[in-house]
Design a protein around this motif. Sequence first.
Motif, PDB file in Angstrom:
ATOM      1  N   ILE A 133       0.854  -1.190   0.000  1.00  0.00           N
ATOM      2  CA  ILE A 133       0.000   0.000   0.000  1.00  0.00           C
ATOM      3  C   ILE A 133       0.883   1.230   0.000  1.00  0.00           C
ATOM      4  O   ILE A 133       1.635   1.475   0.946  1.00  0.00           O
ATOM      5  CB  ILE A 133      -0.955   0.007   1.211  1.00  0.00           C
ATOM      6  CG1 ILE A 133      -1.915  -1.184   1.143  1.00  0.00           C
ATOM      7  CG2 ILE A 133      -1.738   1.324   1.255  1.00  0.00           C
ATOM      8  CD1 ILE A 133      -2.902  -1.274   2.292  1.00  0.00           C
ATOM      9  N   TRP A 137       0.730   5.124   0.114  1.00  0.00           N
ATOM     10  CA  TRP A 137      -0.233   6.163   0.467  1.00  0.00           C
ATOM     11  C   TRP A 137       0.497   7.320   1.122  1.00  0.00           C
ATOM     12  O   TRP A 137       1.396   7.129   1.945  1.00  0.00           O
ATOM     13  CB  TRP A 137      -1.276   5.587   1.434  1.00  0.00           C
ATOM     14  CG  TRP A 137      -2.517   6.403   1.558  1.00  0.00           C
ATOM     15  CD1 TRP A 137      -3.110   7.175   0.600  1.00  0.00           C
ATOM     16  CD2 TRP A 137      -3.348   6.526   2.722  1.00  0.00           C
ATOM     17  NE1 TRP A 137      -4.247   7.755   1.083  1.00  0.00           N
ATOM     18  CE2 TRP A 137      -4.423   7.375   2.388  1.00  0.00           C
ATOM     19  CE3 TRP A 137      -3.285   5.989   4.007  1.00  0.00           C
ATOM     20  CZ2 TRP A 137      -5.425   7.718   3.288  1.00  0.00           C
ATOM     21  CZ3 TRP A 137      -4.289   6.319   4.910  1.00  0.00           C
ATOM     22  CH2 TRP A 137      -5.341   7.168   4.556  1.00  0.00           C
ATOM     23  N   TRP A 149     -10.362  -1.794   4.460  1.00  0.00           N
ATOM     24  CA  TRP A 149      -9.180  -2.192   3.682  1.00  0.00           C
ATOM     25  C   TRP A 149      -8.804  -3.633   4.004  1.00  0.00           C
ATOM     26  O   TRP A 149      -8.528  -4.429   3.097  1.00  0.00           O
ATOM     27  CB  TRP A 149      -7.999  -1.280   4.008  1.00  0.00           C
ATOM     28  CG  TRP A 149      -8.073   0.117   3.521  1.00  0.00           C
ATOM     29  CD1 TRP A 149      -9.151   0.781   3.023  1.00  0.00           C
ATOM     30  CD2 TRP A 149      -6.983   1.046   3.502  1.00  0.00           C
ATOM     31  NE1 TRP A 149      -8.804   2.067   2.700  1.00  0.00           N
ATOM     32  CE2 TRP A 149      -7.487   2.255   2.972  1.00  0.00           C
ATOM     33  CE3 TRP A 149      -5.652   0.977   3.876  1.00  0.00           C
ATOM     34  CZ2 TRP A 149      -6.687   3.387   2.817  1.00  0.00           C
ATOM     35  CZ3 TRP A 149      -4.850   2.097   3.718  1.00  0.00           C
ATOM     36  CH2 TRP A 149      -5.358   3.304   3.187  1.00  0.00           C
ATOM     37  N   LYS A 169     -11.134  -6.214   2.510  1.00  0.00           N
ATOM     38  CA  LYS A 169     -10.916  -6.398   1.073  1.00  0.00           C
ATOM     39  C   LYS A 169      -9.656  -7.215   0.809  1.00  0.00           C
ATOM     40  O   LYS A 169      -9.639  -8.072  -0.084  1.00  0.00           O
ATOM     41  CB  LYS A 169     -10.819  -5.036   0.386  1.00  0.00           C
ATOM     42  CG  LYS A 169     -12.139  -4.288   0.338  1.00  0.00           C
ATOM     43  CD  LYS A 169     -11.982  -2.915  -0.307  1.00  0.00           C
ATOM     44  CE  LYS A 169     -13.330  -2.197  -0.366  1.00  0.00           C
ATOM     45  NZ  LYS A 169     -13.224  -0.857  -0.998  1.00  0.00           N
ATOM     46  N   TYR A 192      -1.736   6.628  -5.861  1.00  0.00           N
ATOM     47  CA  TYR A 192      -2.962   6.865  -6.628  1.00  0.00           C
ATOM     48  C   TYR A 192      -2.691   7.810  -7.793  1.00  0.00           C
ATOM     49  O   TYR A 192      -2.125   8.879  -7.623  1.00  0.00           O
ATOM     50  CB  TYR A 192      -4.034   7.459  -5.712  1.00  0.00           C
ATOM     51  CG  TYR A 192      -5.299   7.843  -6.433  1.00  0.00           C
ATOM     52  CD1 TYR A 192      -6.053   6.886  -7.113  1.00  0.00           C
ATOM     53  CD2 TYR A 192      -5.751   9.165  -6.434  1.00  0.00           C
ATOM     54  CE1 TYR A 192      -7.221   7.234  -7.778  1.00  0.00           C
ATOM     55  CE2 TYR A 192      -6.912   9.525  -7.091  1.00  0.00           C
ATOM     56  CZ  TYR A 192      -7.640   8.559  -7.766  1.00  0.00           C
ATOM     57  OH  TYR A 192      -8.789   8.923  -8.425  1.00  0.00           O
ATOM     58  N   VAL A 222      -1.689  -1.456  -3.979  1.00  0.00           N
ATOM     59  CA  VAL A 222      -2.873  -0.608  -4.066  1.00  0.00           C
ATOM     60  C   VAL A 222      -2.454   0.802  -3.663  1.00  0.00           C
ATOM     61  O   VAL A 222      -1.737   0.991  -2.684  1.00  0.00           O
ATOM     62  CB  VAL A 222      -4.000  -1.096  -3.127  1.00  0.00           C
ATOM     63  CG1 VAL A 222      -5.187  -0.142  -3.175  1.00  0.00           C
ATOM     64  CG2 VAL A 222      -4.439  -2.506  -3.499  1.00  0.00           C
ATOM     65  N   PRO A 259      -4.301   3.997  -2.417  1.00  0.00           N
ATOM     66  CA  PRO A 259      -5.573   4.606  -2.015  1.00  0.00           C
ATOM     67  C   PRO A 259      -5.666   6.079  -2.412  1.00  0.00           C
ATOM     68  O   PRO A 259      -4.651   6.762  -2.591  1.00  0.00           O
ATOM     69  CB  PRO A 259      -5.566   4.459  -0.486  1.00  0.00           C
ATOM     70  CG  PRO A 259      -4.584   3.370  -0.199  1.00  0.00           C
ATOM     71  CD  PRO A 259      -3.543   3.495  -1.266  1.00  0.00           C
ATOM     72  N   PHE A 272     -10.030   2.794  -1.591  1.00  0.00           N
ATOM     73  CA  PHE A 272      -9.423   2.141  -2.746  1.00  0.00           C
ATOM     74  C   PHE A 272     -10.144   2.591  -4.019  1.00  0.00           C
ATOM     75  O   PHE A 272     -11.369   2.710  -4.044  1.00  0.00           O
ATOM     76  CB  PHE A 272      -9.520   0.619  -2.633  1.00  0.00           C
ATOM     77  CG  PHE A 272      -8.615  -0.003  -1.603  1.00  0.00           C
ATOM     78  CD1 PHE A 272      -7.779   0.769  -0.812  1.00  0.00           C
ATOM     79  CD2 PHE A 272      -8.600  -1.386  -1.422  1.00  0.00           C
ATOM     80  CE1 PHE A 272      -6.942   0.189   0.134  1.00  0.00           C
ATOM     81  CE2 PHE A 272      -7.770  -1.985  -0.474  1.00  0.00           C
ATOM     82  CZ  PHE A 272      -6.940  -1.190   0.307  1.00  0.00           C
ATOM     83  N   ASP A 273      -9.384   2.832  -5.050  1.00  0.00           N
ATOM     84  CA  ASP A 273      -9.906   3.117  -6.387  1.00  0.00           C
ATOM     85  C   ASP A 273     -10.852   1.980  -6.814  1.00  0.00           C
ATOM     86  O   ASP A 273     -10.597   0.810  -6.549  1.00  0.00           O
ATOM     87  CB  ASP A 273      -8.689   3.194  -7.328  1.00  0.00           C
ATOM     88  CG  ASP A 273      -9.025   3.645  -8.728  1.00  0.00           C
ATOM     89  OD1 ASP A 273     -10.175   3.479  -9.155  1.00  0.00           O
ATOM     90  OD2 ASP A 273      -8.107   4.152  -9.391  1.00  0.00           O
ATOM     91  N   ALA A 298      -9.159  -0.794  -8.535  1.00  0.00           N
ATOM     92  CA  ALA A 298      -8.443  -1.718  -7.645  1.00  0.00           C
ATOM     93  C   ALA A 298      -9.430  -2.685  -6.993  1.00  0.00           C
ATOM     94  O   ALA A 298      -9.156  -3.892  -6.882  1.00  0.00           O
ATOM     95  CB  ALA A 298      -7.677  -0.933  -6.584  1.00  0.00           C
ATOM     96  N   ASP A 299     -10.576  -2.158  -6.579  1.00  0.00           N
ATOM     97  CA  ASP A 299     -11.597  -3.023  -5.965  1.00  0.00           C
ATOM     98  C   ASP A 299     -12.031  -4.132  -6.916  1.00  0.00           C
ATOM     99  O   ASP A 299     -12.186  -5.291  -6.511  1.00  0.00           O
ATOM    100  CB  ASP A 299     -12.819  -2.190  -5.563  1.00  0.00           C
ATOM    101  CG  ASP A 299     -12.629  -1.440  -4.256  1.00  0.00           C
ATOM    102  OD1 ASP A 299     -11.737  -1.839  -3.475  1.00  0.00           O
ATOM    103  OD2 ASP A 299     -13.372  -0.475  -4.008  1.00  0.00           O
TER     104      ASP A 299
END
Length: 455
Positions: A46, A48, A88, A91, A292, A323, A325, A331-332, A335-336
Amino acid sequence: LGLSFFLSIQEKVSAQNDTPLWAKETPEQKTKRMQWWTHDRFGMFIHWGIYALPARHEWVKNRERISDEAYQTYFNHFNPDLYNPEEWAAKAKAAGVKYVVITTKHHDGFCLWDSKYTDFKVTNTPYKKDLIRPFVEAFRNAGIQIGFYYSLIDWHHPDFPYDRMHPNAPQTKEERVKANEKRDLKKYQQYMKDQLTELLTQYGQIDELFLDFSYPGEEGKGHEDWDAEGLLKVIRKLQPQILVDNRLDLDDTTWGWDFVTPEQFMPQEWPTVNGVRVPWETCQTFSGSWGYYRDEYTWKSPHQLVVMLIETVSKGGNLLLNVGPTARGVFDDRADERLSAIGRWMKFHSRSIYGCTQAPDDFKVPQNCFLTYNPETKRLYIHVLEWPFKSLNLPGYKGRIKYAQLLNDDSEIQFRTQAVKGSHTTESTGEDDVILSLPVERPDVEVPVIELILN
């Protein structure tokens, strides 16, 4: 005095053996320390930070040579009001992820925790709260192992020397040298030790540490610039069980790293060091960016991502899939969608990933397939990338298979060693080959998997 003298002698003896006393470990101890990681195979990266606001790559400050003053705008507006680490974690778990690595600090120097050694941190933004503590708690509660990424590079710190990659460095080498006279590298080395001490003492057990990255050479930075050995000594003292990547520029040692990290490419075969296969983890993105990136559209398909996971494990490695964010903390959607697709496949096929590795060399790989192998259960998994018509030939497998089945539903796959011959059919096989009889219709999964229970 006697004890100090004894320890001094021990350090010198250890140095002659090329391994510091504090880093000594038998191969068996290292294998045991890494056992959870080599079993779990699938992690989530991740990336971010405040670079999610410009939303055009996590290196945006470098790429666009943004000044500290201009970059401060993103700091002043960072307020991830929709951040929900439990969501998060849910997922990640649904996708089959077993461990996570989050960027506690990236190259821009912004810290996602309440570090007492800098003001450039999340608790001074409009959000005002530590992002790391609830993250660790949420993922740990979901049964996911915790990893921290920490950048060795810091474009914000006043004592980090200018170099060829620094976005705010003076343009000429002479100007950079002169400007660096006011920067104290020793102070920055201590800053890293202090911050890593915070991260490794305030959040419980941390399972992986991803340090990023060295670029030795003219106007670059390597192990001497980081005081890499001193840094690693602190890390090992605080968390002896932790796994550390190979980006400290200690590659020529056996003790300065636990695994190698090919980034954004797939090795042709299991990576080796001095001819010996080593633990490895490839870090990969959904698209071309780690952070992102709103307008980046070269996203890998779910099929590509599932095949990437399979191929990685088929070569004895781990996949760390990233990912990035959004600035609001979600999450975009793209990405989901991909995490959900991976999760649908993993629900029925994780047995071919967890605990698996490269198949023994005497198992030949069938056409258009990847093999993974579980040495504990002695099961071989054939991942079929292109579904053949009615049969799959396994060269040299005669006498090695007890039972065969499709993994998605445990339905039997019949097999034979006799070739079918007739007036209109000639099936060419070797005398030691096995022929799997497949359904004409391809199983409705991203990549079908055949599980062989071996004799």
